[in-house]
Design a protein around this motif. Structure first.
Motif, short mmCIF file in Angstrom:
data_model
loop_
_atom_site.label_atom_id
_atom_site.label_comp_id
_atom_site.label_asym_id
_atom_site.label_seq_id
_atom_site.Cartn_x
_atom_site.Cartn_y
_atom_site.Cartn_z
N VAL A 166 12.97 37.92 -0.73
CA VAL A 166 13.46 38.05 0.64
C VAL A 166 12.55 38.96 1.45
CG1 VAL A 166 15.43 38.67 2.09
CG2 VAL A 166 15.82 37.68 -0.16
N PHE A 167 12.05 40.02 0.83
CA PHE A 167 11.11 40.91 1.52
C PHE A 167 9.85 40.15 1.94
CE2 PHE A 167 7.32 43.67 1.04
CZ PHE A 167 7.52 44.48 2.15
N CYS A 168 9.38 39.26 1.08
CA CYS A 168 8.20 38.44 1.43
C CYS A 168 8.49 37.54 2.63
CB CYS A 168 7.77 37.60 0.23
SG CYS A 168 7.08 38.57 -1.12
N LEU A 169 9.71 36.99 2.69
CA LEU A 169 10.09 36.16 3.84
C LEU A 169 10.11 37.01 5.12
CD1 LEU A 169 13.04 34.01 2.40
CD2 LEU A 169 10.66 33.31 2.75
N ILE A 170 10.65 38.22 5.01
CA ILE A 170 10.71 39.12 6.17
C ILE A 170 9.30 39.50 6.62
CG2 ILE A 170 11.40 41.44 6.91
CD1 ILE A 170 13.81 41.16 5.00
N SER A 171 8.43 39.84 5.67
CA SER A 171 7.05 40.23 6.00
C SER A 171 6.30 39.06 6.62
CB SER A 171 6.32 40.70 4.74
OG SER A 171 6.97 41.81 4.17
N ASN A 172 6.50 37.87 6.09
CA ASN A 172 5.86 36.68 6.64
C ASN A 172 6.27 36.46 8.09
OD1 ASN A 172 4.53 33.85 6.32
ND2 ASN A 172 6.61 33.40 7.02
N SER A 173 7.56 36.62 8.37
CA SER A 173 8.06 36.43 9.72
C SER A 173 7.48 37.48 10.67
CB SER A 173 9.58 36.50 9.72
OG SER A 173 10.09 36.40 11.03
N MET A 174 7.43 38.73 10.21
CA MET A 174 6.95 39.82 11.06
C MET A 174 5.46 39.72 11.34
SD MET A 174 7.34 43.94 10.43
CE MET A 174 6.51 43.86 8.84
N ILE A 175 4.65 39.46 10.31
CA ILE A 175 3.19 39.50 10.45
C ILE A 175 2.63 38.23 11.08
CG2 ILE A 175 1.02 39.68 9.18
CD1 ILE A 175 2.56 41.38 7.11
N PHE A 176 3.08 37.09 10.58
CA PHE A 176 2.45 35.82 10.98
C PHE A 176 3.16 35.11 12.13
CE2 PHE A 176 1.33 36.38 6.46
CZ PHE A 176 -0.04 36.42 6.59
N LEU A 229 10.71 25.84 4.78
CA LEU A 229 12.08 26.32 4.98
C LEU A 229 12.48 26.26 6.45
CD1 LEU A 229 12.16 29.46 2.63
CD2 LEU A 229 13.35 27.30 2.28
N GLU A 230 11.54 26.55 7.33
CA GLU A 230 11.85 26.56 8.76
C GLU A 230 12.29 25.18 9.24
OE1 GLU A 230 12.37 28.23 12.53
OE2 GLU A 230 11.99 29.21 10.62
N THR A 231 11.64 24.15 8.73
CA THR A 231 11.95 22.78 9.15
C THR A 231 13.37 22.38 8.75
OG1 THR A 231 9.63 22.19 8.90
CG2 THR A 231 11.20 20.38 9.04
N ASN A 232 13.80 22.86 7.57
CA ASN A 232 15.09 22.42 7.03
C ASN A 232 16.14 23.53 7.00
OD1 ASN A 232 14.03 19.75 6.14
ND2 ASN A 232 12.80 21.00 4.74
N LYS A 233 15.91 24.60 7.74
CA LYS A 233 16.81 25.76 7.61
C LYS A 233 18.23 25.49 8.09
CE LYS A 233 15.72 28.08 12.01
NZ LYS A 233 15.20 29.33 12.61
N ASN A 234 18.43 24.46 8.90
CA ASN A 234 19.76 24.14 9.37
C ASN A 234 20.41 22.99 8.61
OD1 ASN A 234 20.00 26.14 11.41
ND2 ASN A 234 18.66 24.95 12.74
N GLU A 235 19.78 22.58 7.52
CA GLU A 235 20.43 21.64 6.61
C GLU A 235 21.37 22.43 5.70
OE1 GLU A 235 17.62 19.22 4.57
OE2 GLU A 235 16.81 18.33 6.40
N THR A 236 22.44 21.81 5.29
CA THR A 236 23.52 22.53 4.61
C THR A 236 23.04 23.32 3.40
OG1 THR A 236 25.11 20.87 5.35
CG2 THR A 236 25.78 22.33 3.53
N TYR A 237 22.37 22.65 2.47
CA TYR A 237 21.99 23.32 1.22
C TYR A 237 20.92 24.38 1.46
CZ TYR A 237 24.73 19.81 -1.22
OH TYR A 237 25.75 19.02 -1.66
N HIS A 288 22.57 32.29 11.09
CA HIS A 288 21.84 33.00 10.03
C HIS A 288 22.12 34.50 10.12
CE1 HIS A 288 19.34 29.60 8.59
NE2 HIS A 288 19.57 29.16 9.82
N MET A 289 22.16 35.11 8.96
CA MET A 289 22.50 36.52 8.87
C MET A 289 21.42 37.40 9.51
SD MET A 289 24.01 38.17 5.41
CE MET A 289 24.57 39.84 5.31
N TYR A 290 20.16 37.15 9.15
CA TYR A 290 19.03 37.84 9.77
C TYR A 290 18.19 36.79 10.47
CZ TYR A 290 20.25 40.80 5.74
OH TYR A 290 20.92 41.50 4.78
N GLN A 291 17.88 37.04 11.73
CA GLN A 291 17.06 36.09 12.47
C GLN A 291 15.59 36.31 12.15
OE1 GLN A 291 18.38 33.60 14.18
NE2 GLN A 291 20.42 34.38 13.65
N MET A 292 14.96 35.28 11.60
CA MET A 292 13.54 35.37 11.27
C MET A 292 12.94 33.98 11.26
SD MET A 292 13.55 36.09 7.14
CE MET A 292 14.89 37.26 7.11
N THR A 293 11.62 33.91 11.28
CA THR A 293 10.91 32.64 11.19
C THR A 293 10.43 32.46 9.76
OG1 THR A 293 10.15 32.88 13.48
CG2 THR A 293 9.03 31.24 12.11
#
Length: 395
Positions: free
Chosen positions: A46-56, A175-183, A165-170
């Protein structure tokens, strides 16, 4: 009869550290390793996802507000990882401190009623602090899932249901393409809740330890102070009786001073990190709150971050300041005990040595300063200055 049980009084902190497998007495064997790797691995993911969103994404697109949000969550990861490393590298010291408190609670049964009352008072205060910190930490965490639940119900009620989503991030593209699919949404929600729970467990478990130890040291100093006040009690001067009373003062005094020195060494870097992290988090959270108000929104989650950050630093500063005050009070008690009126030169020299030893502050220190209310005041000034810089640069 006094019956203080460390494991029962501080079971909240103990349970939290046992759940995330960082409690000092847990055997560090293969079973421990096989349980820690997946637990910490998911946390790192999850930290990697957060860092990816922040940096890139956030910084690349000059979205400073989103970058600040991600930055706060990244700081939490760094703090939690640091605490875990402290629990691993300082296992022996922390275990010794825990056993010391347990031993003092057990031996308190043999003390007089006044000294038992002192021990019980500070033990109960430490237990209260643990519960307050649990309430503070859980309040911060609960804001995020509550927000998800309330908004989901709201969107459903107005006939425009959407995933919240609990935390708003890119996220990365897949994952971004399918983030609003149920699973995919449920997977991301699970990971975000897991991240929050992991942070919660470490803060609930580790943070009260230093406060428990500091309050215990305050109680032990109060007992020594009480014994000094009774040193020359009695109608007749009996050198042998005074010598025995001095022995009952010197041994616990040296014991508590050694205990405080252990705390200084163990928590020296910990409280420095607390101060630095909070100095960064508070102005960023304030900036986020102001930006939300400009959009007619109320950013409750960042308000709770500020409250938690203030409590996180204020509590050790307050209790370390109390510990320093107890040390000074003890020194004044020795000076005012009336030792100069007695003929025994050996006794007078002993008390003079005690006063000289207590000239050094009995308080916790970080790498650069004493942990006290002055340090907390300085933290507030630095946070305000940094907030002004952020506000001027990005407003």
């Amino acid at each position: 009869m006094l019956n203080l049980n460390y494991d029962e009084m501080f079971k909240i902190s103990i349970l939290a550290l046992k759940i995330n497998r960082s409690y000092p007495t847990i055997l560090k064997d293969k079973l421990w390793l096989f349980s820690v790797i997946p637990m910490y691995g998911l946390f790192c993911f999850v930290f990697c996802l957060i860092s990816n969103s922040m940096i890139f994404h956030d910084l690349k697109n000059d979205n400073f507000t989103a970058a600040c949000t991600s930055g706060i969550f990244a700081v939490l990861f760094i703090c939690v990882s640091f605490k875990y490393s402290v629990l691993l590298t300082k296992t022996e010291d922390i275990t010794f401190a825990i056993n010391k408190v347990k031993g003092d609670y057990a031996s308190a049964k043999r003390l007089c009623s006044e000294e038992q009352a002192i021990t019980s008072e500070y033990a109960n205060r430490a237990s209260w602090v643990t519960k307050v910190w649990l309430l503070t930490s859980f309040s911060v965490f609960s804001v995020f899932p509550t927000q998800v639940l309330v908004l989901s119900i709201y969107y459903y009620a107005i006939g425009d249901f959407q995933f919240v989503h609990m935390y708003q991030m890119t996220y990365p593209e897949a994952l971004e393409t399918n983030k609003n699919e149920t699973y995919t949404y449920l997977f991301l929600l699970f990971m975000q809740i897991y991240y929050g729970l992991y942070v919660l467990l470490m803060y609930v478990g580790f943070t009260p330890l230093g406060l428990i130890f500091m309050l215990h040291a305050c109680g032990r100093i109060e007992i020594v102070k009480y014994r000094i006040s009774k040193l020359f009690e009695g109608e007749h001067y009996d050198p042998r009786e005074i010598q025995q009373r001095l022995k009952n003062i010197l041994m616990p005094l040296q014991d508590v001073l050694d205990f405080v020195d252990l705390l200084k060494e163990t928590f020296r870097v910990v409280y420095e990190v607390y101060m630095k992290a909070t100095t960064i988090v508070i102005p960023i959270a304030l900036y986020e709150i102001l930006e939300a108000l400009k959009e007619a929104r109320l950013s409750i989650e960042f308000m709770t971050f500020i409250v938690a950050g203030v409590v996180l630093c204020f509590a050790p500063c307050y209790y370390s300041d109390l510990l320093m005050e107890k040390g000074l009070s003890l020194r004044m008690c020795v000076y005012a005990s009336g030792w100069e009126a007695y003929p025994d030169s050996a006794m007078r020299r002993t008390l003079c040595i005690i006063m000289c030893r207590l000239e050094r502050d009995v308080a916790i220190r970080t790498l650069f300063r004493t942990v006290n209310l002055d340090a907390f005041s300085e933290l507030c000034h630095q946070s305000y200055a940094l907030f002004n810089v952020i506000n001027a640069a990005w407003t």
